[in-house]
Design an enzyme around this catalytic site. Structure first.
Site, PDB file in Angstrom:
ATOM      1  N   GLY A   1     -24.638   1.299  29.821  1.00 46.29           N
ATOM      2  CA  GLY A   1     -23.413   1.849  30.451  1.00 46.29           C
ATOM      3  C   GLY A   1     -22.397   0.923  30.502  1.00 46.29           C
TER       4      GLY A   1
ATOM      5  NE  ARG B   1     -29.642  -3.435  33.930  1.00 42.58           N
ATOM      6  CZ  ARG B   1     -29.033  -2.478  35.025  1.00 42.58           C
ATOM      7  NH1 ARG B   1     -28.337  -3.001  35.850  1.00 42.58           N
ATOM      8  NH2 ARG B   1     -29.629  -1.434  34.875  1.00 42.58           N
TER       9      ARG B   1
ATOM     10  CB  THR C   1      -9.787  -0.095   5.361  1.00 44.84           C
ATOM     11  OG1 THR C   1     -10.744   0.919   5.737  1.00 44.84           O
ATOM     12  CG2 THR C   1      -8.953   0.918   4.414  1.00 44.84           C
TER      13      THR C   1
ATOM     14  CD  GLU D   1      -4.678  -8.148   3.364  1.00 49.55           C
ATOM     15  OE1 GLU D   1      -4.578  -8.787   2.213  1.00 49.55           O
ATOM     16  OE2 GLU D   1      -3.964  -7.820   4.175  1.00 49.55           O
TER      17      GLU D   1
ATOM     18  CB  THR E   1      -0.885  -0.022   1.457  1.00 51.71           C
ATOM     19  OG1 THR E   1      -1.911  -1.048   1.236  1.00 51.71           O
ATOM     20  CG2 THR E   1      -1.588   1.380   1.297  1.00 51.71           C
TER      21      THR E   1
ATOM     22  CG  ASP F   1     -12.781   0.742   0.674  1.00 48.97           C
ATOM     23  OD1 ASP F   1     -12.791   1.535   1.628  1.00 48.97           O
ATOM     24  OD2 ASP F   1     -13.869   0.958  -0.107  1.00 48.97           O
TER      25      ASP F   1
ATOM     26  N   GLY G   1       2.508  -2.702   9.074  1.00 47.36           N
ATOM     27  CA  GLY G   1       2.864  -3.418  10.059  1.00 47.36           C
ATOM     28  C   GLY G   1       4.245  -3.582  10.158  1.00 47.36           C
TER      29      GLY G   1
END
Length: 710
Positions: A437, A347, A458, A460, A176, A462, A215
């Site tokens: 929360g 919950r 994005t 490999e 890239t 877009d 990377g």
């Protein structure tokens, strides 16, 4: 299109999957979260068998990786700053080398296992520990190492792969550029052959040609596979790959410079950076020459005569990145839904029928609407990924590796990677919001997973660009059927995809044909509820969209390049929508095929409901299209939504916990406080407190109850 779908359907990943009678004694016990009763009828799905089934063809590799990822040494440490995160992840790579788990795809002669499917399956599970670790290991062995493996020849394997495999040589994958991401063919970096020195001179001639987002480039990489335009004897032969040393133990080598990309929105355990080259010389032998070579005298040769086909063949060998991103997204989605549905089963909030007892939030229809369709999508993604992984392994093992097979793999990977990475971001966000929360707290992982996986859309390629590739393939398949077809022929083909009986039964119909509805929601939905009717509705949408596009784009063949580009651009949105519809159909087909191997009656029934929720969800999402194009009547369209809300969600609700328990995660994989049982303990404590006060007559009288007695 149907050509591709038919070919992919013939590749079954289920041959080595478990049957109902297969023992699962060696499988770790899945994490059983405390929650609401799973099924008030007393009937349960076989979660143990289903969990084994979901692990897929390469179940052993997934189990091995999951066992390794239970070790806290591999887990993300939220307390660390940028530099410390990077140091920790590099150390974790060394632990992966010691385990041998990352070397499965490399040649057995060098210590690997020549097992490409198992390698990807194992790699995908690392996301449960830390996405930064997964992606950095992917850079090292799935990109840098894989480029040498697949684009190089024997001499490169023997010289470079041992150091890459052992991590003695950390490396970058320098494809890239700042100015060219998805358009690799147009990159600006050049590699010019110098006959006098018998080597290549690599340059990034302007700022936009710098290699970016790499990377291992900022700190750790000491070599890179650099993609550049190969120029020899004044001829540009297109993009090729070169092995280029970039650092010694102290600094960049002469002619090489770079920058640190710095803090990112996620994946900060990876040292992404930029590289630039000025007059950097590498030996002629450092050209990775599997598909194109330069002799000492500068003459170029390749077994693939067409430059375009040569380029796509080279790039196609690196498709495993898209395959693994698809699979990692599935794992992350499963993890997010395990957390959110476990929490929703524990919950309690607001009183309804019982004024002294709050309701479990998963019992609210809207909460079911938020999470259960996402669960259905995740199952569809999981089964579709197994199909993709089977196609990938067939190509890379050589078992099914014709040009057509490779083209199928590239198209399927582009389609599914795009959908799964987008879907996963939606699933992570919905899971976060569904936990209120608590979902925003770092300890519950959802916000960090959302941040880390954001870039997957994005990576490999877009997604929007990848879907254009898919759409072009669909149009190519279509044109092979209808090279000289007129509009009437096309219309007849589309209408003829289903029989008259199926048309009347499903609500599909030819132009101007009417649909009779009978006033009953159950009766109306009954005409589109079976698998074949769902298939027809989903398939017809793809076929019709492609037929329409083919007709509109036909004039581009005889237009000038500028006019053709304008025609294509005018229809670009429709191209993307058609590609998405096609990818969704592939997911639905994979889910439907997977149901055939489920023999336990209750498990088959519940997973079929889940498939129906996925299928009806796709139809409901696109009701405008079905109404505008006359595929459904307004009443039947409304009945689909009613069927989801009134039938499918209530049926699936009692099995929600079982369906996420089948994902097989253990506490060390989940590491989210709200899914640990702590919420159930809090709710039980609160309920006990108020019950004891009521029984002891200590509970004060509510003001509004006094008003009612006046």
């Amino acid at each position: 299109m149907t050509n591709l779908a038919d070919r992919i359907s013939s590749v079954s990943p289920t041959a080595s999957r478990p049957t109902a009678a297969r023992s699962t004694a060696s499988r770790p016990t899945a994490y059983q979260p405390a929650g609401a009763p799973t099924d008030t009828s007393g009937e349960h799905i076989d979660t143990s068998w289903l969990g084994e089934y979901l692990l897929g063809t390469w179940a052993d590799a997934r189990r091995e990786s999951r066992t390794l990822m239970k070790d806290s040494a591999f887990h993300r440490d939220d307390s660390l700053g940028l530099d410390a995160q990077r140091t920790r992840v590099l150390g974790q790579l060394k632990l992966l080398v010691e385990s041998g788990s990352v070397l499965k795809a490399f040649p057995s002669a060098l210590g690997g296992a020549d097992d490409h499917g198992a390698n990807i399956a194992s790699f995908e599970e690392i996301v449960t520990a830390d996405p930064s670790l997964q992606i950095k290991s992917g850079v090292q062995w799935g990109l840098f190492g894989a480029a040498v493996l697949h684009l190089g020849t024997q001499r490169h394997h023997e010289k470079f792969l041992p150091g890459i495999m052992s991590l003695e040589v950390p490396g970058a994958f320098a494809m890239t550029e700042t100015g060219h991401g998805s358009d690799v063919a147009a990159i600006g970096t050049t590699a010019t052959y110098d006959e006098a020195t018998q080597g290549f001179v690599i340059d990034t001639p302007f700022r936009a040609a710098w290699k970016d987002y790499l990377g291992n480039a900022a700190l750790h990489g000491i070599a890179a596979v650099v993609f550049a335009q190969l120029i020899t004897k004044g001829v540009n032969h297109g993009v090729h790959a070169f092995y280029v040393p970039i650092r010694d133990e102290n600094a960049f080598l002469p002619g090489i410079g770079g920058e640190d990309d710095g803090l990112k929105g996620g994946l900060n355990g990876i040292d992404n950076g930029r590289l630039h080259f000025t007059g950097v010389r590498v030996p002629r032998e450092n050209l990775l020459n599997r598909y194109g070579d330069v002799a000492a005298d500068g003459s170029y040769s390749s077994d693939i005569e067409s430059p375009g086909r040569r380029f796509f063949t080279m790039i196609g060998t690196l498709v495993q990145g898209r395959v693994s991103l698809d699979g990692a997204s599935v794992v992350a989605s499963k993890l997010a839904l395990f957390i959110a549905i476990t929490y929703a089963s524990q919950r309690r909030q607001f009183t309804a029928a019982d004024p002294t007892k709050e309701e479990v939030i998963l019992d609210y229809q809207r909460h079911q609407r938020r999470l259960l369709p996402k669960l259905a999508t995740t199952y569809a993604m999981s089964f579709a990924h197994e199909k993709l992984l089977a196609v990938f392994d067939g190509v890379f093992s050589g078992a099914r590796a014709t040009d057509a097979d490779r083209e199928d793999l590239e198209t399927l990977a582009a389609a599914l990677k795009s959908l799964s990475t987008w879907n996963t971001l939606e699933i992570l966000q919905e899971a976060r919001e569904a936990c209120g929360g608590a979902g925003f707290l770092a300890e519950n992982r959802l916000t960090q997973l959302r941040a880390d996986l954001d870039i997957y859309v994005t990576f490999e390629g877009d997604n929007t660009v990848l879907l254009q590739l898919v759409a072009k393939r669909l149009l190519t398949d279509y044109s092979r059927k209808f090279t000289e077809a007129d509009v009437a022929t096309v219309a007849g083909y589309v209408a003829g995809q289903v029989s008259d009986a199926a048309v009347n039964r499903s609500g599909l119909r030819k132009l101007a044909q009417n649909v009779a509805d009978f006033g009953s929601t159950a009766r109306s939905v009954g005409f589109v509820r079976d698998a074949e009717s769902q298939r027809q509705l989903l398939t017809d949408r793809v076929e019709t969209m492609i037929a329409s596009l083919a007709g509109r784009l036909r004039t581009a063949k005889k237009a000038s390049p500028i006019e053709a580009a304008a025609i294509f651009n005018t229809n670009q949105n429709e191209l993307i929508e058609a590609a998405i519809a096609h990818a969704e159909l592939l997911q639905w087909e994979a889910f439907t095929e997977a149901l055939d191997a489920i023999s336990d009656p209750k498990t088959a029934e519940v997973t079929t409901w889940l498939r129906d929720l996925f299928g009806f969800g796709l139809i409901e999402k696109n009701l405008a299209w079905y109404l505008i194009n006359g595929r459904l009547s307004a009443q039947r369209a409304a009945a689909i939504t009613d069927y989801i809300d009134d039938r499918l969600l209530p049926r699936l609700r009692p099995h929600a916990l079982d369906l996420v328990t089948a994902f097989g995660f253990e506490p060390e994989h989940v590491r989210a406080a709200v899914a640990s049982g702590a919420e159930r303990e809090r709710q039980d404590e609160a309920a006990s407190y108020f019950r004891a006060r009521r029984e002891a007559g200590q509970e004060p009288i509510a003001e509004k109850s006094l008003k009612k007695t006046r």
